[in-house]
Design a protein around this motif. Sequence first.
Motif, short mmCIF file in Angstrom:
data_model
loop_
_atom_site.label_atom_id
_atom_site.label_comp_id
_atom_site.label_asym_id
_atom_site.label_seq_id
_atom_site.Cartn_x
_atom_site.Cartn_y
_atom_site.Cartn_z
N ASP A 63 15.96 7.40 17.28
CA ASP A 63 14.97 6.32 17.41
C ASP A 63 14.27 6.08 16.07
O ASP A 63 13.41 6.87 15.71
CB ASP A 63 13.95 6.66 18.49
CG ASP A 63 12.93 5.55 18.68
OD1 ASP A 63 13.33 4.37 18.62
OD2 ASP A 63 11.74 5.86 18.84
N PRO A 64 14.63 5.07 15.32
CA PRO A 64 15.65 4.07 15.66
C PRO A 64 17.05 4.65 15.48
O PRO A 64 17.23 5.61 14.73
CB PRO A 64 15.39 2.95 14.66
CG PRO A 64 14.85 3.66 13.46
CD PRO A 64 14.02 4.79 14.00
N THR A 65 18.03 4.04 16.16
CA THR A 65 19.41 4.51 16.03
C THR A 65 19.97 4.18 14.66
O THR A 65 20.86 4.87 14.16
CB THR A 65 20.28 3.85 17.13
OG1 THR A 65 19.57 3.92 18.36
CG2 THR A 65 21.60 4.57 17.29
N THR A 66 19.46 3.13 14.06
CA THR A 66 19.92 2.75 12.73
C THR A 66 19.40 3.74 11.67
O THR A 66 18.29 4.25 11.78
CB THR A 66 19.44 1.34 12.35
OG1 THR A 66 18.04 1.27 12.64
CG2 THR A 66 20.17 0.28 13.15
N VAL A 67 20.24 3.99 10.67
CA VAL A 67 19.86 4.90 9.58
C VAL A 67 20.08 4.15 8.26
O VAL A 67 21.12 3.50 8.10
CB VAL A 67 20.74 6.17 9.62
CG1 VAL A 67 20.36 7.10 8.47
CG2 VAL A 67 20.60 6.89 10.96
N PRO A 68 19.17 4.21 7.31
CA PRO A 68 17.90 4.92 7.35
C PRO A 68 16.87 4.24 8.26
O PRO A 68 16.97 3.04 8.54
CB PRO A 68 17.44 4.91 5.89
CG PRO A 68 18.12 3.73 5.28
CD PRO A 68 19.41 3.57 6.01
N SER A 69 15.89 5.04 8.68
CA SER A 69 14.81 4.51 9.52
C SER A 69 13.76 3.82 8.66
O SER A 69 13.80 3.88 7.43
CB SER A 69 14.17 5.63 10.34
OG SER A 69 13.40 6.46 9.50
N HIS A 70 12.78 3.21 9.32
CA HIS A 70 11.74 2.45 8.61
C HIS A 70 10.74 3.35 7.88
O HIS A 70 9.92 2.87 7.12
CB HIS A 70 10.98 1.57 9.61
CG HIS A 70 10.35 2.36 10.73
ND1 HIS A 70 11.05 2.73 11.85
CD2 HIS A 70 9.11 2.87 10.88
CE1 HIS A 70 10.26 3.43 12.65
NE2 HIS A 70 9.07 3.53 12.09
N HIS A 71 10.81 4.67 8.12
CA HIS A 71 9.78 5.54 7.55
C HIS A 71 9.87 5.63 6.03
O HIS A 71 8.85 5.70 5.34
CB HIS A 71 9.87 6.94 8.18
CG HIS A 71 9.74 6.91 9.67
ND1 HIS A 71 10.84 6.79 10.51
CD2 HIS A 71 8.65 6.95 10.46
CE1 HIS A 71 10.42 6.78 11.77
NE2 HIS A 71 9.10 6.86 11.77
N GLY A 72 11.10 5.66 5.50
CA GLY A 72 11.27 5.72 4.05
C GLY A 72 10.63 4.52 3.36
O GLY A 72 9.79 4.68 2.45
N PRO A 73 11.00 3.29 3.78
CA PRO A 73 10.34 2.12 3.19
C PRO A 73 8.81 2.16 3.34
O PRO A 73 8.08 1.67 2.48
CB PRO A 73 10.95 0.94 3.96
CG PRO A 73 12.30 1.44 4.38
CD PRO A 73 12.15 2.91 4.63
N ASP A 78 7.91 4.02 -6.21
CA ASP A 78 9.08 4.35 -7.02
C ASP A 78 9.87 5.54 -6.50
O ASP A 78 10.81 6.00 -7.15
CB ASP A 78 8.65 4.62 -8.48
CG ASP A 78 7.95 3.40 -9.06
OD1 ASP A 78 8.37 2.27 -8.73
OD2 ASP A 78 6.98 3.57 -9.83
N LEU A 79 9.48 6.06 -5.36
CA LEU A 79 10.09 7.29 -4.88
C LEU A 79 11.36 6.99 -4.05
O LEU A 79 11.31 6.17 -3.13
CB LEU A 79 9.08 8.07 -4.03
CG LEU A 79 9.46 9.52 -3.85
CD1 LEU A 79 8.34 10.42 -4.35
CD2 LEU A 79 9.75 9.82 -2.41
N ALA A 80 12.46 7.64 -4.41
CA ALA A 80 13.72 7.43 -3.66
C ALA A 80 13.71 8.31 -2.43
O ALA A 80 13.76 9.54 -2.54
CB ALA A 80 14.90 7.78 -4.55
N VAL A 81 13.63 7.70 -1.25
CA VAL A 81 13.56 8.49 -0.02
C VAL A 81 14.30 7.77 1.10
O VAL A 81 14.11 6.57 1.31
CB VAL A 81 12.09 8.78 0.39
CG1 VAL A 81 11.24 7.52 0.44
CG2 VAL A 81 12.00 9.54 1.72
N ASP A 82 15.17 8.52 1.79
CA ASP A 82 15.83 8.01 2.99
C ASP A 82 15.41 8.87 4.17
O ASP A 82 15.30 10.10 4.04
CB ASP A 82 17.36 8.10 2.86
CG ASP A 82 17.92 6.94 2.03
OD1 ASP A 82 17.20 5.93 1.84
OD2 ASP A 82 19.07 7.05 1.59
N THR A 83 15.21 8.23 5.31
CA THR A 83 14.77 8.96 6.50
C THR A 83 15.66 8.59 7.69
O THR A 83 16.20 7.48 7.75
CB THR A 83 13.31 8.62 6.85
OG1 THR A 83 13.16 7.20 6.89
CG2 THR A 83 12.34 9.20 5.84
N ALA A 84 15.79 9.53 8.61
CA ALA A 84 16.43 9.26 9.90
C ALA A 84 15.52 9.87 10.96
O ALA A 84 14.86 10.88 10.70
CB ALA A 84 17.81 9.90 9.96
#
Length: 355
Positions: A186-196, A204-210
Amino acid sequence: MIRVGVNGYGTIGKRVADAVAAQPDMELVGVTKTSPNYGAEVALRRGYDLYAAIDDRVDEFEAAGLGIAGTVADLLDAVDVVVDCCPSGIGERNRPLYDAHDTPAIYQGGEDAGVADASFNARGSDESVTDADSLRVVSCNTTGLSRLLAPLDEAYGVEKARVTLVRRGGDPSETGRGPINDIVPDPTTVPSHHGPDVNTVLPDLAVDTAALKAPVTAMHTHSVNVTLQTAPTSAEVRELLSGESRLFLIPERAGIDGAGTLKDYAADVGRPRGDLWENCVWEESISVQDRDLYLFQNVHQEADVVPENIDAIRSLASDLSRSESVDRTNETLGIGLDSLLSDGGTGRTPTPADD
Ligand code: NAD
């Protein structure tokens, strides 16, 4: 004194109201309720003036025997700052009302970033947000990530952060939320909205979340992997993080093995409502392999944004510097858990690989 009103007295609003009332430089003018329920009664019991959030419901409060001081419009006219703690999306709908009363507003993380002039986290956002007339305190998860990633980026440079968030299904009072028997992407899509969302305070921080949702109510759990630009030792990272006032390093010998015992600890040391305002990082999980840092942290979703709201109020309505505000907030609330059992990790024992 900064005169503050809280519009929306639920999970976040009641905690923000208490925190405002505890500040020496703030006056809690009042809080709003939509109906005369137990929350309204509690506000009055705590000595807070109550305002009707919806004009034509004034009579309902009177009929229930709960005295009110006025309507939300009266509250807005009496304050320097309003903290909107309404459910997600209602803050956006309230914005024209705040504008009409020329009342600077703070919104919560359930709103889109565009609701306010800037998004805010005391450890992430730069001081230029003091020019803003409205702020949005980022969500509980984003707050927890920003507090952790900002010092790592400053000390070692973050090449890329990858975080899996295991989110609580609902707050303890939310009897209707779930899941109750599953772990759901939740969300099923990756990356999630938390990184943005982290990028609204650390651009400037590079971050991906799931993210996933689990059938628990106490806290969120983050599994964190950060590729750093340099290669500190695990001990150096522990030392860095232990110096952050809003991070609590859980010592292994404390016997705290999850959110249940963490909340138990918080309640037993006297935290109101068992609240944990700090990120809780498992000390023995902090591990650096080459330039890859791994750790687990827990975030108390009901509480971690509360001190950020206090600093956001000062950012809008005072000349106090960020660090002075953080120090004052920490001191008045008692933020900065420091277990007597902390030992820098030297008491750790290896965990058998049987699970
Ligand atoms: P909540 O439902 O517990 O509380 C919201 C309160 O606002 C309720 O008492 C509700 O009756 C009241 N309300 C509804 N409409 C209103 C109106 N028009 N005027 C005044 N009051 C109104 O919600 P919450 O969990 O406190 O969330 C509030 C905000 O904080 C949301 O943006 C949410 O995304 C954000 N937030 C929540 C958490 C969390 O875990 N609960 C964590 C961080 C941020």
